[in-house]
Enzyme design. Structure first.
Site, PDB file in Angstrom:
ATOM      1  N   GLY A   7       0.688  -1.336   0.111  1.00 19.30           N
ATOM      2  CA  GLY A   7      -0.026   0.136   0.122  1.00 19.30           C
ATOM      3  C   GLY A   7       0.882   1.207   0.096  1.00 19.30           C
ATOM      4  N   GLY A   9      -0.383   4.457   0.053  1.00 18.74           N
ATOM      5  CA  GLY A   9      -0.961   5.588   0.515  1.00 18.74           C
ATOM      6  C   GLY A   9      -0.201   6.316   1.672  1.00 18.74           C
ATOM      7  N   CYS A  42      -6.888  14.205  -0.039  1.00 18.09           N
ATOM      8  CA  CYS A  42      -7.705  15.544   0.850  1.00 18.09           C
ATOM      9  C   CYS A  42      -7.510  16.711  -0.314  1.00 18.09           C
ATOM     10  CB  CYS A  42      -7.217  15.804   2.009  1.00 18.09           C
ATOM     11  SG  CYS A  42      -7.380  14.300   3.246  1.00 18.09           S
ATOM     12  N   VAL A  79      -0.895  -7.032  -5.113  1.00 19.45           N
ATOM     13  CA  VAL A  79      -0.553  -8.432  -4.516  1.00 19.45           C
ATOM     14  C   VAL A  79      -1.750  -9.331  -4.238  1.00 19.45           C
ATOM     15  CG1 VAL A  79       0.146  -8.917  -1.988  1.00 19.45           C
ATOM     16  CG2 VAL A  79       1.130  -6.880  -2.965  1.00 19.45           C
ATOM     17  N   SER A 269      -2.173  -9.451  15.212  1.00 24.10           N
ATOM     18  CA  SER A 269      -2.231 -10.691  16.038  1.00 24.10           C
ATOM     19  C   SER A 269      -1.263 -11.683  15.335  1.00 24.10           C
ATOM     20  CB  SER A 269      -3.724 -11.431  16.044  1.00 24.10           C
ATOM     21  OG  SER A 269      -4.099 -11.613  14.720  1.00 24.10           O
TER      22      SER A 269
END
Length: 443
Positions: A7, A9, A42, A79, A269
Site C-alpha cells: 500500500g 497511501g 484530501c 498483491v 495478532s
C-alpha cells in the site's frame, strides 16, 4: 532486515520514509496498485475546483525520489497472496508474477469506496473518488457536464460538491441521513453549513437516499424515493470507504468490527505483521473502546509509531479523538471528540452549550461571527467541541483537542491564559466564552 509494505497511501509511504530516517540499512520495498505515491487525496477537491492548478502539484514525491533514499517503490502492481508462515508476498505486474520474501510485513491497504446497492451504479458518468486517477476522470467529465449529484455529505462529498459548483455545474448534494457531516457535527451546527451551501447555489437533499440511477449507457437522472427525479450528467459516490481486509485475512490477522485489530505498537495478532491507516481500528480516547479513524493525520501518526516499533525503539500510538477541520468557500468548520447524539448513544448524559462570538475584537475591521458548541459529561469534563467561522477555526480545534486529551473540565479551561490581540481574537477568547457558559449549568 527486509521490510515489505503493501500500500502506497499516507500510511504506507510514510512508514517507509520514517523507517529510513531511523535506520539506513533496512531493506524497504513498497508495493502499490496506484501509479502515483506521496500525494494527499484530501487535495483532490481543491484541484477540481481550480484552487490548485494541477494534479501534478499535489504529488510530493515520485518512485525515483524514493529510489534515491534506497526505498524500492513498485507501482501499478497487485498483491495477490500473503503467506505468513513462509513470510512471502506474491504480486502481479505487467502480467508477470513475482514472489518476495520479508522479515517484517506492513499492511497499509487502506479502504475501498463503499457503494450503496442501487440500480444504475455501473452506468458511465458515475464516479468514486479515491485516488488521483479518479479525480482526473471527474475533471474530464466536468467539461461536458451541466448537472451533477454528489451523494454522501461527509467532508469529501461537501468539498467536491462545492468544487463542481465553482466550475459552473448545477449541483445537488444528497445525504440519506437527516443532516450533513453526521459523524462530526450536531444537526444545529450542520444546519449552518447547509444554509451556506444553499446560499452558494447548491441544492441539499437530506433524509432521502438515491434509490436508482437512470440512463441509456450513461447516467441521465437520479431517483430519490418513488417521486423525486433530478437530472444528472454525472454522479459522484462520496459514501465513505470500507477497510480493505482481504490480504489481512489471508495473513491470518484478527479482524475487529470494522478493520484489522492492532495494539498501540501497530502490531497485528500475527507475529512480524503490522498494519496502519484506513485498514486498522484505533482506540477511542474517551471511552477506551475500538473505533475507526480514517484520517490522513491518523495514518501519518501511526506510521511514525510503526517505524519506531520496527526499528526496535520505544513507541506507542495514542488513542484518537478524530479531530477534523475543513474549508468550503469562505467557511471553515471543525470538530473534535463526541457530538451530542454520539454521547447519548453511548450512555453519556451530555451538558451542552452553544455560543456565538467574534473572531476578532468587535471594533476591529472584518471581525467574523464564530459559532462554537461545547459538549461536557456530567462531571464537566470536556468531551467534544464544534466550531464554524470564516477564519481561525483550526487552531481552536487543536486547543480543544489538547484540552480533551488532558482531561480538562470546562472549569479548568475557563481559568486558563490565552493570548490576545485585536486583529486575531476577542479579549476573552471565544473558547473561554463557550466554556464559561457551559460551566453555569453545573452547581
Amino acid at each position: 532486515m527486509k521490510v515489505v509494505i503493501v500500500g502506497g497511501g499516507a500510511g504506507g509511504i510514510s512508514t517507509a520514509s520514517n523507517i529510513r530516517k531511523l535506520d539506513k540499512d533496512i531493506e524497504i520495498t513498497v508495493i502499490t496498485r496506484d501509479n502515483k505515491v506521496a500525494y494527499s487525496p484530501c487535495a483532490i477537491p481543491y484541484v477540481l475546483s481550480g484552487t490548485i492548478e494541477s494534479f501534478d502539484d499535489i504529488v510530493m514525491r515520485t518512485p525515483e525520489d524514493y529510489k534515491e533514499k534506497n526505498i524500492d517503490v513498485i507501482i501499478e502492481a497487485e498483491v495477490t497472496a500473503v503467506d505468513s508462515d513462509k513470510k512471502t508476498v506474491t504480486y502481479e505486474k505487467d502480467g508477470k508474477e513475482t514472489v518476495l520474501n520479508w522479515d517484517k510485513l506492513v499492511l497499509a491497504t487502506g479502504g475501498n469506496p463503499f457503494v450503496p446497492p442501487m440500480q444504475g451504479v455501473d452506468l458511465d458518468g458515475v464516479f468514486r473518488i479515491r485516488n488521483i486517477d479518479d479525480g482526473i476522470k471527474v475533471q474530464e467529465a466536468m467539461k461536458e457536464a451541466k448537472s451533477a449529484i454528489v451523494t454522501g455529505a461527509g467532508l469529501i462529498g461537501i468539498e467536491i460538491a462545492f468544487a463542481l459548483k465553482k466550475q459552473g455545474l448545477n449541483v445537488i448534494l444528497s445525504e440519506m441521513l437527516p443532516q450533513i457531516v453526521p459523524r462530526s457535527l450536531d444537526k444545529d451546527m450542520s444546519d449552518i453549513l447547509v444554509k451556506y451551501l444553499e446560499m452558494e447555489g447548491i441544492k441539499v437533499v437530506l433524509g432521502k437516499p438515491i434509490t436508482k440511477l437512470i440512463g441509456d449507457g450513461k447516467v441521465e437522472k437520479a431517483c430519490f424515493g418513488d417521486e423525486e427525479i433530478y437530472d444528472a450528467d454525472m454522479v459522484i459516490m462520496a459514501t465513505g470507504v470500507r477497510a480493505e481486509l482481504d490480504l489481512a485475512k489471508m495473513a491470518g490477522c484478527e479482524i475487529g468490527r470494522w478493520a484489522i485489530l492492532v495494539n498501540d505498537r501497530m502490531e497485528t495478532s500475527v507475529e512480524d505483521v503490522y498494519a496502519v491507516g484506513d485498514c486498522v481500528e484505533s482506540k477511542d480516547l474517551i471511552l477506551g473502546s475500538n473505533t475507526i479513524s480514517q484520517l490522513g493525520t491518523t495514518a501519518v501518526r501511526e506510521s511514525k509509531t510503526l517505524a519506531r516499533t520496527i526499528c526496535g525503539k520505544k513507541s506507542k500510538f495514542n488513542p484518537v479523538l478524530n479531530s477534523m477541520v475543513s474549508k468550503v468557500g469562505k467557511l471553515e468548520f471543525g470538530a473534535v471528540g463526541y457530538t451530542t447524539s454520539f454521547a447519548q448513544q453511548n450512555r453519556i448524559r451530555p451538558v451542552v452549550q452553544k455560543v456565538q462570538a467574534l473572531t476578532r475584537a468587535r471594533y476591529y475591521p472584518n471581525a467574523k461571527p464564530m459559532d462554537i458548541k461545547v459538549i461536557c459529561d456530567g462531571n464537566g469534563t470536556i468531551i467534544g467541541c464544534q466550531i464554524i467561522a470564516e477564519e481561525r477555526v483550526a487552531e481552536r480545534i487543536d486547543t480543544m483537542t489538547l484540552a480533551i486529551t488532558e482531561g480538562l473540565t470546562c472549569f479548568d479551561l475557563s481559568n486558563m491564559e490565552f493570548a490576545y490581540a485585536p486583529p486575531v481574537s476577542m479579549v476573552t477568547d471565544p473558547l473561554i466564552l463557550a466554556v464559561e457558559e457551559v460551566s453555569k449549568k453545573f452547581n
